[in-house]
Scaffold this motif. Structure first.
Motif, PDB file in Angstrom:
ATOM      1  N   THR A   1       0.815  -1.207   0.000  1.00 29.52           N
ATOM      2  CA  THR A   1       0.000   0.000   0.000  1.00 29.52           C
ATOM      3  C   THR A   1       0.856   1.269   0.000  1.00 29.52           C
ATOM      4  O   THR A   1       0.742   2.098   0.913  1.00 29.52           O
ATOM      5  CB  THR A   1      -0.946   0.015   1.229  1.00 29.52           C
ATOM      6  OG1 THR A   1      -0.144  -0.127   2.427  1.00 29.52           O
ATOM      7  CG2 THR A   1      -1.965  -1.101   1.137  1.00 29.52           C
ATOM      8  N   PRO A   2       1.738   1.418  -0.977  1.00 28.18           N
ATOM      9  CA  PRO A   2       2.478   2.699  -1.040  1.00 28.18           C
ATOM     10  C   PRO A   2       1.511   3.851  -1.294  1.00 28.18           C
ATOM     11  O   PRO A   2       0.402   3.644  -1.806  1.00 28.18           O
ATOM     12  CB  PRO A   2       3.423   2.489  -2.219  1.00 28.18           C
ATOM     13  CG  PRO A   2       2.763   1.449  -3.065  1.00 28.18           C
ATOM     14  CD  PRO A   2       2.061   0.542  -2.112  1.00 28.18           C
ATOM     15  N   ARG A   3       1.927   5.058  -0.961  1.00 28.77           N
ATOM     16  CA  ARG A   3       1.035   6.219  -1.040  1.00 28.77           C
ATOM     17  C   ARG A   3       0.683   6.581  -2.484  1.00 28.77           C
ATOM     18  O   ARG A   3      -0.417   7.043  -2.779  1.00 28.77           O
ATOM     19  CB  ARG A   3       1.715   7.402  -0.337  1.00 28.77           C
ATOM     20  CG  ARG A   3       0.853   8.636  -0.246  1.00 28.77           C
ATOM     21  CD  ARG A   3       1.492   9.667   0.691  1.00 28.77           C
ATOM     22  NE  ARG A   3       2.876   9.970   0.311  1.00 28.77           N
ATOM     23  CZ  ARG A   3       3.941   9.655   1.073  1.00 28.77           C
ATOM     24  NH1 ARG A   3       3.772   9.023   2.231  1.00 28.77           N
ATOM     25  NH2 ARG A   3       5.164   9.951   0.679  1.00 28.77           N
ATOM     26  N   MET A   4       1.634   6.466  -3.403  1.00 34.07           N
ATOM     27  CA  MET A   4       1.446   6.718  -4.829  1.00 34.07           C
ATOM     28  C   MET A   4       1.119   8.170  -5.171  1.00 34.07           C
ATOM     29  O   MET A   4       0.606   8.465  -6.241  1.00 34.07           O
ATOM     30  CB  MET A   4       0.413   5.772  -5.440  1.00 34.07           C
ATOM     31  CG  MET A   4       0.769   4.307  -5.307  1.00 34.07           C
ATOM     32  SD  MET A   4       2.505   3.929  -5.764  1.00 34.07           S
ATOM     33  CE  MET A   4       2.471   4.198  -7.543  1.00 34.07           C
ATOM     34  N   THR A   5       1.384   9.079  -4.270  1.00 36.14           N
ATOM     35  CA  THR A   5       1.399  10.510  -4.588  1.00 36.14           C
ATOM     36  C   THR A   5       2.648  11.079  -3.970  1.00 36.14           C
ATOM     37  O   THR A   5       3.091  10.651  -2.895  1.00 36.14           O
ATOM     38  CB  THR A   5       0.165  11.241  -4.012  1.00 36.14           C
ATOM     39  OG1 THR A   5       0.108  11.040  -2.598  1.00 36.14           O
ATOM     40  CG2 THR A   5      -1.111  10.747  -4.674  1.00 36.14           C
ATOM     41  N   LEU A   6       3.271  12.032  -4.650  1.00 33.64           N
ATOM     42  CA  LEU A   6       4.525  12.579  -4.168  1.00 33.64           C
ATOM     43  C   LEU A   6       4.303  13.376  -2.896  1.00 33.64           C
ATOM     44  O   LEU A   6       3.347  14.133  -2.763  1.00 33.64           O
ATOM     45  CB  LEU A   6       5.147  13.480  -5.238  1.00 33.64           C
ATOM     46  CG  LEU A   6       5.545  12.805  -6.556  1.00 33.64           C
ATOM     47  CD1 LEU A   6       6.175  13.821  -7.488  1.00 33.64           C
ATOM     48  CD2 LEU A   6       6.490  11.634  -6.305  1.00 33.64           C
ATOM     49  N   SER A   7       5.228  13.173  -1.948  1.00 36.66           N
ATOM     50  CA  SER A   7       5.139  13.936  -0.705  1.00 36.66           C
ATOM     51  C   SER A   7       5.502  15.386  -0.988  1.00 36.66           C
ATOM     52  O   SER A   7       6.271  15.676  -1.906  1.00 36.66           O
ATOM     53  CB  SER A   7       6.092  13.356   0.334  1.00 36.66           C
ATOM     54  OG  SER A   7       7.419  13.346  -0.148  1.00 36.66           O
ATOM     55  N   PRO A   8       4.940  16.332  -0.241  1.00 37.57           N
ATOM     56  CA  PRO A   8       5.202  17.753  -0.489  1.00 37.57           C
ATOM     57  C   PRO A   8       6.644  18.110  -0.184  1.00 37.57           C
ATOM     58  O   PRO A   8       7.301  17.441   0.574  1.00 37.57           O
ATOM     59  CB  PRO A   8       4.236  18.468   0.463  1.00 37.57           C
ATOM     60  CG  PRO A   8       3.881  17.455   1.498  1.00 37.57           C
ATOM     61  CD  PRO A   8       3.972  16.110   0.843  1.00 37.57           C
TER      62      PRO A   8
END
Length: 211
Positions: free
Chosen positions: A204-211
């Protein structure tokens, strides 16, 4: 194609693997590796993959696996990160007439590995600098190529290069055989600088770039 894949030997500290597949699109390769169809991120770089919240190892369960995918010549490719699925699914990846080649760089210790599957069958594989031990349904498929390259004796039972040969030199010779036999090439720029779509294939990786 001019870059080949021998340069992969010289990547220090890169713990991922590369899967090449001929006969399917990059997205289909990702899907066969466990991704959701249409589940790609925006195109991202190698460095940005690690902003996706990947946990490589978890106690008593799988970690997260992510692939970035693209195409080079006749081959689609998947660059594997974290606890990816390529090593578990070679037979599945190659179903319906597809060819699959996987290169696994050395992890905590040598050897690096080569694997080849075709049409739902694991055909052959060997460790680099351990070519005398070959396996698969056709373990000697690459034997003529390894003999011609001066890596093995004609019967495949004896390793010919000197024992004190630097292991990277041996890796280059062996991976060069794979490169030539299958016509593989991947630009070094693809690994670090190119922006490619990424897919979650395990966990379950986040798949959106961290800010």
């Amino acid at each position: 194609m001019t870059d080949g894949i021998v340069w992969l030997v010289d990547l220090d500290g890169w713990m991922s693997s590369v899967v090449f597949a001929r006969g399917i699109s990059p997205e289909e390769l990702a899907v066969r590796m466990g991704a959701d169809p249409g589940g790609a991120t925006e195109p991202i770089t190698d460095a940005e993959v690690w902003q996706l919240g990947i946990t490589q190892w978890r106690s008593a369960e799988y970690g997260d696996g992510v692939v970035r995918v693209g195409r080079s010549g006749d081959w689609s490719f998947a660059l594997e990160y974290g606890d990816s699925t390529g090593g578990d699914l070679l037979v599945e990846l190659s179903r319906d007439g597809v060819e699959v080649v996987r290169y696994v760089p050395p992890q905590e210790h040598p050897p690096a590995d080569f694997h080849y599957a075709r049409d739902g069958v694991f055909v052959c594989g060997h460790g680099l600098r351990e070519e005398v031990w070959r396996w698969g349904s056709e373990p000697d498929l690459l034997l003529p190529d390894l003999v011609a390259a001066g890596i093995l004796s004609s019967d495949g039972s004896t390793f010919l290069p000197p024992e004190d040969e630097d292991y990277r030199t041996g890796y280059r010779h062996s991976l060069g055989v794979v490169e030539r036999r299958f016509g593989l090439s991947l630009s070094p720029a693809v690994l670090k600088d190119a922006r490619l779509p990424a897919y979650a294939v395990r966990g379950t990786p986040r798949m959106t770039l961290s800010p």
